[in-house]
Design a protein around this motif. Structure first.
Motif, PDB file in Angstrom:
ATOM      1  N   ARG A  18       0.999  -1.297  -0.052  1.00 42.89           N
ATOM      2  CA  ARG A  18       0.035  -0.095  -0.187  1.00 42.89           C
ATOM      3  C   ARG A  18       1.027   1.274  -0.068  1.00 42.89           C
ATOM      4  O   ARG A  18       1.941   1.287  -0.041  1.00 42.89           O
ATOM      5  N   LEU A  19       0.301   2.416  -0.120  1.00 46.30           N
ATOM      6  CA  LEU A  19       0.870   3.764  -0.116  1.00 46.30           C
ATOM      7  C   LEU A  19       1.936   3.978   0.930  1.00 46.30           C
ATOM      8  O   LEU A  19       2.854   4.420   0.604  1.00 46.30           O
ATOM      9  N   PRO A  20       1.590   3.802   2.457  1.00 49.81           N
ATOM     10  CA  PRO A  20       2.599   4.174   3.386  1.00 49.81           C
ATOM     11  C   PRO A  20       3.889   3.233   3.026  1.00 49.81           C
ATOM     12  O   PRO A  20       4.933   3.884   3.036  1.00 49.81           O
ATOM     13  N   SER A  21       3.933   2.043   2.855  1.00 54.54           N
ATOM     14  CA  SER A  21       5.217   1.372   2.791  1.00 54.54           C
ATOM     15  C   SER A  21       5.760   1.593   1.358  1.00 54.54           C
ATOM     16  O   SER A  21       6.875   1.735   1.592  1.00 54.54           O
ATOM     17  N   VAL A 131      -6.112   5.395  -5.976  1.00 55.17           N
ATOM     18  CA  VAL A 131      -7.114   5.120  -6.605  1.00 55.17           C
ATOM     19  C   VAL A 131      -7.069   3.438  -7.166  1.00 55.17           C
ATOM     20  O   VAL A 131      -8.096   2.668  -7.071  1.00 55.17           O
ATOM     21  N   SER A 132      -6.009   2.919  -7.329  1.00 52.05           N
ATOM     22  CA  SER A 132      -6.061   1.570  -7.770  1.00 52.05           C
ATOM     23  C   SER A 132      -6.052   0.625  -6.645  1.00 52.05           C
ATOM     24  O   SER A 132      -5.811   0.846  -5.548  1.00 52.05           O
ATOM     25  N   ALA A 133      -6.672  -0.507  -7.130  1.00 48.51           N
ATOM     26  CA  ALA A 133      -7.384  -1.559  -6.346  1.00 48.51           C
ATOM     27  C   ALA A 133      -6.029  -2.280  -5.601  1.00 48.51           C
ATOM     28  O   ALA A 133      -6.120  -2.726  -4.136  1.00 48.51           O
ATOM     29  N   ARG A 134      -4.908  -2.089  -6.313  1.00 47.19           N
ATOM     30  CA  ARG A 134      -3.893  -3.196  -5.703  1.00 47.19           C
ATOM     31  C   ARG A 134      -2.557  -2.019  -5.433  1.00 47.19           C
ATOM     32  O   ARG A 134      -1.468  -2.309  -5.485  1.00 47.19           O
ATOM     33  N   VAL A 141       1.136   0.201 -13.999  1.00 48.55           N
ATOM     34  CA  VAL A 141       0.248  -0.008 -15.128  1.00 48.55           C
ATOM     35  C   VAL A 141       0.752  -0.303 -16.443  1.00 48.55           C
ATOM     36  O   VAL A 141       0.593  -1.133 -17.154  1.00 48.55           O
ATOM     37  N   PHE A 142       1.794   0.758 -16.784  1.00 51.52           N
ATOM     38  CA  PHE A 142       2.106   0.562 -17.945  1.00 51.52           C
ATOM     39  C   PHE A 142       3.079  -0.463 -18.023  1.00 51.52           C
ATOM     40  O   PHE A 142       3.292  -1.074 -19.342  1.00 51.52           O
ATOM     41  N   ALA A 143       3.928  -0.782 -17.066  1.00 48.21           N
ATOM     42  CA  ALA A 143       5.036  -2.045 -17.196  1.00 48.21           C
ATOM     43  C   ALA A 143       4.230  -3.164 -16.847  1.00 48.21           C
ATOM     44  O   ALA A 143       5.023  -4.246 -17.235  1.00 48.21           O
ATOM     45  N   GLY A 144       3.104  -3.344 -16.546  1.00 50.01           N
ATOM     46  CA  GLY A 144       2.466  -4.792 -16.136  1.00 50.01           C
ATOM     47  C   GLY A 144       3.219  -5.282 -14.958  1.00 50.01           C
ATOM     48  O   GLY A 144       3.375  -6.584 -14.819  1.00 50.01           O
ATOM     49  N   THR A 145       3.497  -4.305 -14.034  1.00 48.79           N
ATOM     50  CA  THR A 145       4.140  -4.775 -12.604  1.00 48.79           C
ATOM     51  C   THR A 145       3.165  -4.810 -11.504  1.00 48.79           C
ATOM     52  O   THR A 145       2.230  -3.879 -11.402  1.00 48.79           O
ATOM     53  N   LEU A 146       3.691  -5.336 -10.332  1.00 51.51           N
ATOM     54  CA  LEU A 146       2.988  -4.857  -9.143  1.00 51.51           C
ATOM     55  C   LEU A 146       4.085  -5.137  -7.943  1.00 51.51           C
ATOM     56  O   LEU A 146       4.889  -5.928  -7.884  1.00 51.51           O
ATOM     57  N   VAL A 147       3.866  -4.341  -6.997  1.00 50.76           N
ATOM     58  CA  VAL A 147       4.811  -4.129  -5.690  1.00 50.76           C
ATOM     59  C   VAL A 147       4.157  -4.860  -4.677  1.00 50.76           C
ATOM     60  O   VAL A 147       2.841  -4.566  -4.321  1.00 50.76           O
TER      61      VAL A 147
END
Length: 317
Positions: A18-21, A131-134, A141-147
């Protein structure tokens, strides 16, 4: 938790950061990058004193691109998505399918990060993450990645609830050899989480698992016994059998007879004094002329001849 489905139809349960971390990890990375940029700028400024202003400006732009943008891209590529800040916060960048990122993913993230983090002071990245759910920013979004979060607090293991005591002895002779491991795992997972399920849903799951267990074993539960109690009793019987098997193996190993002792080594030959380690010849002896004669005087008779040497040989005639 976010469920991602890989190309092999495997469901992955990942915890998006999430945003804080993410903000804390980005702050650590930016602090490190700016420190390196300042040190390199000082060294280059000292080395380029004799250059004109156009050359200094070109060098400054090159340093900005190499250190502030190229540095994070190289670090994420080489570390497979774990920069210094993400490593400190227990985060990691992965692909949408859960695999490790490559250079093109890090390149897109770094290029978009220069716009949404450096040029807007992180405002665009923060809004996109909220805004993003994840919790993904535009670069993700453009790179197709997730933290995701790699370090998750370990949960306490929940034990299987015990069955009713009067039901334990009912299944002591039950044949469980035809029950597969997948069914045992499903039953155990249900028993450990049945109190967290809706009563109607939990009852239907228990009935389905009990019917499959009856099909595998061929014995139906007693009349009036709930499906959950029947499952708990059968699982308890399997655990008891496993425990008895382990204890029996350990007891047999401890009571095994000791190995027989090794046979004793043969005694060494006796060496008598004065014989120099050799035995006396048993046949007839010859003198210097080649004639065969009897034993020398004083040899082999227990008495020493006159002038005989201490080694048992007669002196030459």
């Amino acid at each position: 938790m976010s469920e991602l489905v890989t190309g092999d139809a495997v469901v992955l349960g990942l915890r998006p950061a999430r945003l804080p971390s993410r903000a804390l990890a980005a702050a650590i990375d930016l602090a490190v990058v700016f420190c390196v940029f300042m040190l390199v700028s000082v060294v280059v400024a000292i080395a380029s004193v004799t250059l004109d202003e156009a050359a200094v400006a070109a060098i400054t732009v090159a340093l900005f691109l190499l250190v502030l943008i190229g540095g994070p891209i190289a670090v994420e590529t080489l570390s497979h998505g774990r920069s210094l800040g993400k490593l400190a916060c227990g985060l990691r960048v992965v692909r949408d399918d859960g695999g490790p990122i490559r250079f093109r993913h890090a390149l897109v993230r770094g290029a978009m990060g220069a716009v949404e983090i450096l040029m807007t002071f992180g405002v665009v990245a923060s809004i996109a993450s909220l805004v993003s759910a994840r919790g993904r920013r535009l670069g993700d979004v453009f790179a197709g990645t997730l933290v995701i979060r790699e370090r998750v607090a370990a949960k306490r293991s929940v034990a299987v609830p015990p069955p009713p005591p009067w039901l334990v002895v009912r299944f002591s002779q039950l044949d469980l050899s035809a029950v597969p491991d997948e069914l045992w795992l499903a039953i155990r997972q249900y028993l450990t989480r049945m109190h967290q399920l809706d009563p109607g849903v939990g009852g239907s799951i228990a009935g389905r698992l009990a019917d499959e267990l009856v099909t595998r074993t061929g014995i139906a539960p007693p009349q009036g016994v709930p499906a959950a109690a029947f499952l708990a009793a059968v699982v308890h019987e399997r655990q008891a059998r496993d425990a008895r098997r382990v204890f029996a193996g350990a007891r047999n190993a401890s009571s095994a007879p000791p190995a027989p002792p090794a046979p004793p080594a043969p005694p060494a030959p006796t060496v008598f004094p004065g014989s120099a380690g050799f035995a006396a010849p048993a046949g007839p002896v010859t003198d210097g002329s080649g004639a065969v004669g009897g034993p020398r005087p004083g040899h082999g008779t227990g008495q020493e001849g006159a002038g005989a040497s201490s080694a048992g040989f007669a002196p030459p005639g």
